[in-house]
Scaffold this motif. Structure first.
Motif, PDB file in Angstrom:
ATOM      1  N   LEU A  24     -18.636  -0.110 -46.066  1.00 56.91           N
ATOM      2  CA  LEU A  24     -19.786   0.458 -46.769  1.00 56.91           C
ATOM      3  C   LEU A  24     -20.809   1.028 -45.794  1.00 56.91           C
ATOM      4  N   ILE A  25     -21.041   0.323 -44.704  1.00 58.01           N
ATOM      5  CA  ILE A  25     -21.975   0.809 -43.689  1.00 58.01           C
ATOM      6  C   ILE A  25     -21.447   2.094 -43.059  1.00 58.01           C
ATOM      7  N   ALA A  26     -20.148   2.157 -42.800  1.00 58.05           N
ATOM      8  CA  ALA A  26     -19.541   3.370 -42.229  1.00 58.05           C
ATOM      9  C   ALA A  26     -19.703   4.554 -43.183  1.00 58.05           C
ATOM     10  N   ILE A  27     -19.525   4.303 -44.467  1.00 56.96           N
ATOM     11  CA  ILE A  27     -19.683   5.377 -45.460  1.00 56.96           C
ATOM     12  C   ILE A  27     -21.131   5.870 -45.477  1.00 56.96           C
ATOM     13  N   TRP A  28     -22.083   4.939 -45.540  1.00 55.98           N
ATOM     14  CA  TRP A  28     -23.493   5.329 -45.542  1.00 55.98           C
ATOM     15  C   TRP A  28     -23.881   6.032 -44.246  1.00 55.98           C
ATOM     16  N   ASN A  29     -23.411   5.518 -43.127  1.00 52.31           N
ATOM     17  CA  ASN A  29     -23.687   6.132 -41.827  1.00 52.31           C
ATOM     18  C   ASN A  29     -23.168   7.566 -41.804  1.00 52.31           C
ATOM     19  N   THR A  30     -21.974   7.762 -42.309  1.00 49.02           N
ATOM     20  CA  THR A  30     -21.385   9.101 -42.345  1.00 49.02           C
ATOM     21  C   THR A  30     -22.171  10.025 -43.273  1.00 49.02           C
ATOM     22  N   LEU A  31     -22.547   9.521 -44.442  1.00 49.35           N
ATOM     23  CA  LEU A  31     -23.317  10.339 -45.381  1.00 49.35           C
ATOM     24  C   LEU A  31     -24.672  10.745 -44.804  1.00 49.35           C
ATOM     25  N   LEU A  32     -25.370   9.794 -44.190  1.00 52.26           N
ATOM     26  CA  LEU A  32     -26.675  10.104 -43.604  1.00 52.26           C
ATOM     27  C   LEU A  32     -26.555  11.065 -42.424  1.00 52.26           C
ATOM     28  N   THR A  33     -25.555  10.840 -41.579  1.00 53.19           N
ATOM     29  CA  THR A  33     -25.354  11.722 -40.427  1.00 53.19           C
ATOM     30  C   THR A  33     -24.945  13.117 -40.881  1.00 53.19           C
ATOM     31  N   THR A  34     -24.084  13.182 -41.889  1.00 53.14           N
ATOM     32  CA  THR A  34     -23.678  14.484 -42.432  1.00 53.14           C
ATOM     33  C   THR A  34     -24.892  15.224 -42.985  1.00 53.14           C
ATOM     34  N   GLY A  35     -25.742  14.513 -43.702  1.00 51.16           N
ATOM     35  CA  GLY A  35     -26.976  15.123 -44.203  1.00 51.16           C
ATOM     36  C   GLY A  35     -27.846  15.642 -43.073  1.00 51.16           C
ATOM     37  N   GLY A  36     -27.934  14.881 -41.994  1.00 51.51           N
ATOM     38  CA  GLY A  36     -28.702  15.322 -40.828  1.00 51.51           C
ATOM     39  C   GLY A  36     -28.102  16.558 -40.191  1.00 51.51           C
ATOM     40  N   MET A  37     -26.777  16.605 -40.102  1.00 49.26           N
ATOM     41  CA  MET A  37     -26.121  17.788 -39.519  1.00 49.26           C
ATOM     42  C   MET A  37     -26.318  19.016 -40.396  1.00 49.26           C
ATOM     43  N   PRO A  81     -33.007  22.305 -27.101  1.00 48.16           N
ATOM     44  CA  PRO A  81     -33.789  21.734 -28.213  1.00 48.16           C
ATOM     45  C   PRO A  81     -32.892  21.200 -29.339  1.00 48.16           C
ATOM     46  N   GLY A  82     -31.799  21.867 -29.621  1.00 45.23           N
ATOM     47  CA  GLY A  82     -30.863  21.401 -30.640  1.00 45.23           C
ATOM     48  C   GLY A  82     -30.232  20.081 -30.255  1.00 45.23           C
ATOM     49  N   PHE A  83     -29.930  19.927 -28.969  1.00 44.44           N
ATOM     50  CA  PHE A  83     -29.363  18.682 -28.474  1.00 44.44           C
ATOM     51  C   PHE A  83     -30.328  17.523 -28.731  1.00 44.44           C
ATOM     52  N   PHE A  84     -31.605  17.744 -28.425  1.00 37.70           N
ATOM     53  CA  PHE A  84     -32.588  16.677 -28.638  1.00 37.70           C
ATOM     54  C   PHE A  84     -32.829  16.421 -30.121  1.00 37.70           C
ATOM     55  N   GLN A  85     -32.675  17.436 -30.950  1.00 34.40           N
ATOM     56  CA  GLN A  85     -32.771  17.228 -32.396  1.00 34.40           C
ATOM     57  C   GLN A  85     -31.620  16.349 -32.887  1.00 34.40           C
ATOM     58  N   VAL A  86     -30.429  16.577 -32.362  1.00 34.07           N
ATOM     59  CA  VAL A  86     -29.280  15.740 -32.722  1.00 34.07           C
ATOM     60  C   VAL A  86     -29.516  14.295 -32.280  1.00 34.07           C
ATOM     61  N   LEU A  87     -29.992  14.110 -31.058  1.00 25.30           N
ATOM     62  CA  LEU A  87     -30.273  12.745 -30.583  1.00 25.30           C
ATOM     63  C   LEU A  87     -31.298  12.051 -31.473  1.00 25.30           C
ATOM     64  N   TRP A  88     -32.355  12.770 -31.845  1.00 24.75           N
ATOM     65  CA  TRP A  88     -33.388  12.201 -32.704  1.00 24.75           C
ATOM     66  C   TRP A  88     -32.808  11.837 -34.072  1.00 24.75           C
ATOM     67  N   MET A  89     -31.978  12.720 -34.629  1.00 27.04           N
ATOM     68  CA  MET A  89     -31.355  12.465 -35.924  1.00 27.04           C
ATOM     69  C   MET A  89     -30.460  11.228 -35.861  1.00 27.04           C
ATOM     70  N   VAL A  90     -29.655  11.113 -34.819  1.00 28.80           N
ATOM     71  CA  VAL A  90     -28.773   9.952 -34.670  1.00 28.80           C
ATOM     72  C   VAL A  90     -29.601   8.674 -34.518  1.00 28.80           C
ATOM     73  N   PHE A  91     -30.673   8.755 -33.762  1.00 31.40           N
ATOM     74  CA  PHE A  91     -31.563   7.597 -33.604  1.00 31.40           C
ATOM     75  C   PHE A  91     -32.123   7.157 -34.960  1.00 31.40           C
ATOM     76  N   LEU A  92     -32.585   8.111 -35.754  1.00 29.72           N
ATOM     77  CA  LEU A  92     -33.142   7.783 -37.072  1.00 29.72           C
ATOM     78  C   LEU A  92     -32.079   7.180 -38.000  1.00 29.72           C
ATOM     79  N   VAL A  93     -30.892   7.781 -38.002  1.00 31.15           N
ATOM     80  CA  VAL A  93     -29.811   7.256 -38.850  1.00 31.15           C
ATOM     81  C   VAL A  93     -29.483   5.817 -38.454  1.00 31.15           C
ATOM     82  N   HIS A  94     -29.415   5.546 -37.167  1.00 28.02           N
ATOM     83  CA  HIS A  94     -29.054   4.197 -36.741  1.00 28.02           C
ATOM     84  C   HIS A  94     -30.196   3.202 -36.949  1.00 28.02           C
ATOM     85  N   ALA A  95     -31.429   3.682 -36.930  1.00 28.91           N
ATOM     86  CA  ALA A  95     -32.549   2.803 -37.264  1.00 28.91           C
ATOM     87  C   ALA A  95     -32.468   2.410 -38.738  1.00 28.91           C
ATOM     88  N   VAL A  96     -32.182   3.380 -39.604  1.00 29.22           N
ATOM     89  CA  VAL A  96     -32.014   3.091 -41.036  1.00 29.22           C
ATOM     90  C   VAL A  96     -30.841   2.136 -41.229  1.00 29.22           C
TER      91      VAL A  96
END
Length: 135
Positions: A24-37, A81-96
């Motif tokens: 379930l966590i993998a599914i949510w992680n994938t959904l949130l990361t996909t939304g970020g991408m 800048p896109g690279f740092f946006q990806v890092l920030w997005m991944v950080f936020l997803v993993h914090a959630v």
């Protein structure tokens, strides 16, 4: 002999519930990361999302393994800048994931109070550092 079987059954049940929670966590992680991408406008989202899902089952190294291709795509398409946006997005997803999803999902599957899960995350972070939260 007679006392071992119930203990093995309980152990198997706990392992099964833990794996179900991780799924379930993998599914949510994938959904949130996909939304970020999608939000960032990265190309190749289906392949990157599949990689995120697969890597969600690999402790610690999985997050780096799935972030690296996203970061490389971001650099090639949007520059640094896109690279740092990806890092920030991944950080936020993993914090959630670490502070909201993990406690809720594990508490519901393993019948633990969410506060107990949060306390264990807090203690783990203080003893072993932030990277231990990804294990």
């Amino acid at each position: 002999e007679g006392r071992t079987a119930p203990k093995m059954k309980l152990f198997g049940s706990l392992i099964g519930k833990s794996l179900e929670a991780q799924l379930l966590i993998a599914i949510w992680n994938t959904l949130l990361t996909t939304g970020g991408m999608v939000f960032l406008g990265l190309p190749g989202i289906p392949i990157l999302s599949a990689l995120v899902f697969a890597c969600s089952f690999v402790p610690l190294i999985g997050v780096f393994t799935s972030t690296l291709p996203m970061g490389l795509v971001a650099i090639s398409e949007m520059g640094l800048p896109g690279f740092f946006q990806v890092l920030w997005m991944v950080f936020l997803v993993h914090a959630v994931e670490a502070y909201l999803l993990n406690p809720q999902i594990y508490s519901s599957k393993l019948k633990l109070h969410p506060l107990l899960v949060l306390i264990s995350l807090y203690i783990t972070e203080h003893i072993a550092g932030v990277t231990a939260l990804f294990l």
